[in-house]
Write an enzyme that holds these catalytic residues in place. Structure first.
Site, PDB file in Angstrom:
ATOM      1  N   GLY A   1     -31.750 -17.510  28.750  1.00 37.00           N
ATOM      2  CA  GLY A   1     -32.029 -18.901  29.114  1.00 37.00           C
ATOM      3  C   GLY A   1     -30.854 -19.792  28.743  1.00 37.00           C
ATOM      4  O   GLY A   1     -29.737 -19.315  28.531  1.00 37.00           O
TER       5      GLY A   1
ATOM      6  N   LEU B   1     -29.310 -21.792  30.736  1.00 35.40           N
ATOM      7  CA  LEU B   1     -28.384 -21.352  31.782  1.00 35.40           C
ATOM      8  C   LEU B   1     -27.300 -22.393  32.066  1.00 35.40           C
ATOM      9  O   LEU B   1     -27.535 -23.595  31.966  1.00 35.40           O
ATOM     10  CB  LEU B   1     -29.166 -21.062  33.073  1.00 35.40           C
ATOM     11  CG  LEU B   1     -30.291 -20.034  32.947  1.00 35.40           C
ATOM     12  CD1 LEU B   1     -30.937 -19.800  34.316  1.00 35.40           C
ATOM     13  CD2 LEU B   1     -29.795 -18.711  32.366  1.00 35.40           C
ATOM     14  N   HIS B   2     -26.122 -21.911  32.442  1.00 31.90           N
ATOM     15  CA  HIS B   2     -24.999 -22.775  32.798  1.00 31.90           C
ATOM     16  C   HIS B   2     -24.267 -22.140  33.979  1.00 31.90           C
ATOM     17  O   HIS B   2     -24.729 -21.130  34.531  1.00 31.90           O
ATOM     18  CB  HIS B   2     -24.069 -22.980  31.593  1.00 31.90           C
ATOM     19  CG  HIS B   2     -23.692 -21.703  30.909  1.00 31.90           C
ATOM     20  ND1 HIS B   2     -22.905 -20.739  31.494  1.00 31.90           N
ATOM     21  CD2 HIS B   2     -24.027 -21.206  29.689  1.00 31.90           C
ATOM     22  CE1 HIS B   2     -22.748 -19.727  30.675  1.00 31.90           C
ATOM     23  NE2 HIS B   2     -23.434 -19.966  29.568  1.00 31.90           N
TER      24      HIS B   2
ATOM     25  N   HIS C   1     -23.783 -18.385  34.212  1.00 33.14           N
ATOM     26  CA  HIS C   1     -24.919 -17.610  34.726  1.00 33.14           C
ATOM     27  C   HIS C   1     -25.006 -17.747  36.254  1.00 33.14           C
ATOM     28  O   HIS C   1     -25.310 -16.787  36.961  1.00 33.14           O
ATOM     29  CB  HIS C   1     -26.225 -18.099  34.096  1.00 33.14           C
ATOM     30  CG  HIS C   1     -26.292 -17.914  32.606  1.00 33.14           C
ATOM     31  ND1 HIS C   1     -26.232 -18.962  31.717  1.00 33.14           N
ATOM     32  CD2 HIS C   1     -26.400 -16.787  31.858  1.00 33.14           C
ATOM     33  CE1 HIS C   1     -26.311 -18.495  30.484  1.00 33.14           C
ATOM     34  NE2 HIS C   1     -26.409 -17.189  30.536  1.00 33.14           N
TER      35      HIS C   1
ATOM     36  N   GLN D   1     -31.828  -9.104  18.535  1.00 32.03           N
ATOM     37  CA  GLN D   1     -30.363  -9.155  18.451  1.00 32.03           C
ATOM     38  C   GLN D   1     -29.852 -10.287  17.566  1.00 32.03           C
ATOM     39  O   GLN D   1     -28.655 -10.525  17.499  1.00 32.03           O
ATOM     40  CB  GLN D   1     -29.749  -9.228  19.848  1.00 32.03           C
ATOM     41  CG  GLN D   1     -29.995 -10.513  20.609  1.00 32.03           C
ATOM     42  CD  GLN D   1     -29.543 -10.389  22.059  1.00 32.03           C
ATOM     43  OE1 GLN D   1     -30.204  -9.747  22.876  1.00 32.03           O
ATOM     44  NE2 GLN D   1     -28.419 -10.982  22.404  1.00 32.03           N
TER      45      GLN D   1
ATOM     46  N   GLN E   1     -17.831 -10.971  31.655  1.00 39.02           N
ATOM     47  CA  GLN E   1     -16.663 -10.472  30.902  1.00 39.02           C
ATOM     48  C   GLN E   1     -16.482 -11.250  29.598  1.00 39.02           C
ATOM     49  O   GLN E   1     -15.861 -10.764  28.667  1.00 39.02           O
ATOM     50  CB  GLN E   1     -15.424 -10.598  31.805  1.00 39.02           C
ATOM     51  CG  GLN E   1     -14.111 -10.223  31.174  1.00 39.02           C
ATOM     52  CD  GLN E   1     -14.037  -8.760  30.747  1.00 39.02           C
ATOM     53  OE1 GLN E   1     -14.586  -7.878  31.408  1.00 39.02           O
ATOM     54  NE2 GLN E   1     -13.372  -8.508  29.622  1.00 39.02           N
TER      55      GLN E   1
ATOM     56  N   GLN F   1     -20.116  -6.481  24.496  1.00 40.70           N
ATOM     57  CA  GLN F   1     -21.466  -6.226  25.029  1.00 40.70           C
ATOM     58  C   GLN F   1     -21.373  -5.480  26.365  1.00 40.70           C
ATOM     59  O   GLN F   1     -22.079  -4.498  26.602  1.00 40.70           O
ATOM     60  CB  GLN F   1     -22.195  -7.555  25.195  1.00 40.70           C
ATOM     61  CG  GLN F   1     -23.472  -7.467  26.025  1.00 40.70           C
ATOM     62  CD  GLN F   1     -24.254  -8.763  26.039  1.00 40.70           C
ATOM     63  OE1 GLN F   1     -24.839  -9.135  25.047  1.00 40.70           O
ATOM     64  NE2 GLN F   1     -24.287  -9.460  27.163  1.00 40.70           N
TER      65      GLN F   1
HETATM   66  O1  PAF Z   1     -25.832 -11.839  26.982  1.00 40.93           O
HETATM   67  C1  PAF Z   1     -27.016 -12.162  26.760  1.00 40.93           C
HETATM   68  O2  PAF Z   1     -27.468 -13.242  27.127  1.00 40.93           O
HETATM   69  C2  PAF Z   1     -27.914 -11.187  26.017  1.00 40.93           C
HETATM   70  O3  PAF Z   1     -27.217 -10.486  25.038  1.00 40.93           O
HETATM   71  C3  PAF Z   1     -28.674 -10.230  26.944  1.00 40.93           C
HETATM   72  C4  PAF Z   1     -27.718  -9.301  27.683  1.00 40.93           C
HETATM   73  C5  PAF Z   1     -29.491 -11.021  27.954  1.00 40.93           C
HETATM   74  C6  PAF Z   1     -29.629  -9.348  26.134  1.00 40.93           C
HETATM   75  O4  PAF Z   1     -30.574 -10.116  25.456  1.00 40.93           O
END
Ligand code: PAF
Length: 294
Positions: A35, A37-38, A41, A65, A153, A158
């Protein structure tokens, strides 16, 4: 005729997701988010829409996480605005479950291990972070069964770990990397930028400036890149650097001086109370034109 974009189907439970997924014919792309979002995204969704018939977005603030002293409680929650972006960008389905839907038995006893790569860089400062990321990404991939999954990227480590998980554990979907989206002054877009005060915001610009300085020395070799980036960072005392590294993009090991080819110049720093990360891929040993086209 009404031309206004159609809002996505919003689903919150597993049966609802199952039904919405079954209704999608053709190829399906997933964009996973927490969420807030910008435009970064939005660019993931735009690329996904070009390359697949349907886009599913997940909006789930994954507790697994976040470390004990991290920002889960204050992480921005902007669901209505997020839905506006999804509508404007043509997302078909939004899966926005609560923690009880994703983790029905509470804290999962079994998690995906990110292994050694997960202990480096971000993992050093955020122990267990990547196990939490990979566990939720694995679950969402199982639940949604996409053909392609799109990740930025900007979160290079990740992205690498998700690629490794999908390959090493045979998930059978394609992982697509999408370039970092930056503000007009160069700051990488991030949901955490909303924490920055106006002063922090100015200070934070030292990160893309340092990366750009490093990149411009790529033709001269690894130590010139590191030196140029470090020289910029040390001139900003309000930016507390956690790490600045020039590493191989697959192993995350420091590249030696003789190295030629693609390397990841990555930085993490605290500005005010906010931890920021950023990176660029540089082509060590290539002339300026080639370096810029990596
Ligand atoms: O990059 C993120 O926003 C998060 O680490 C993800 C990949 C949605 C996992 O919760």
């Amino acid at each position: 005729m009404n031309d206004s974009p159609r809002p996505p189907v919003v689903v919150r439970t597993r049966p609802e997701l199952e039904a919405a997924r079954a209704a999608l014919t053709g190829t399906v792309a997933v964009v996973m988010t927490m969420g807030a979002l910008h435009d970064g995204h939005a660019s993931l969704v735009r690329q996904a829409r070009q390359e697949a018939d349907h886009v599913v977005m997940t909006i789930f603030l994954n507790p697994l996480q976040f470390g004990r002293n991290e920002d889960l409680a204050k992480y921005p929650r902007t669901f209505d605005a997020d839905l506006g972006l999804c509508t404007a960008e043509g997302v078909d389905v939004v899966f926005a479950p609560g923690p009880d839907v994703v983790y029905p038995d509470g804290d999962p006893g079994v998690r995906v291990s990110a292994g050694r790569l997960g202990d480096l860089l971000e993992g050093k400062s955020r122990p267990g972070h990547f196990d939490g990321v990979l566990t939720v990404v694995a679950k969402l991939l199982h639940l949604i069964r996409p053909d392609r999954a799109y990740f930025g990227q900007k979160d290079a480590q990740q992205l690498l770990l998700i690629r490794r998980m999908v390959r090493d554990l045979d998930f059978g979907c394609e992982v697509v990397a999408v370039p970092t989206v930056r503000e007009s002054d160069g700051l990488a877009m991030s949901s955490r930028n909303t924490y920055l005060t106006p002063l922090d915001r100015e200070v934070a610009l030292v990160l893309p400036t340092a990366l750009g300085a490093g990149e411009s020395h790529a033709p001269e070799g690894a130590s010139a890149v590191r030196r140029a980036a470090r020289d910029v960072l040390v001139r900003e005392p309000l930016c507390l650097v956690d790490y600045l590294v020039l590493v191989h993009p697959m192993t995350l090991e420091d590249v030696p001086e003789w190295y030629r080819g693609e390397a990841l110049l990555a930085v993490a720093a605290r500005v005010g109370t906010t931890r920021l990360i950023d990176n660029v891929l540089v082509n060590i040993g290539a002339d300026g034109e080639q370096a810029r086209s990596v």
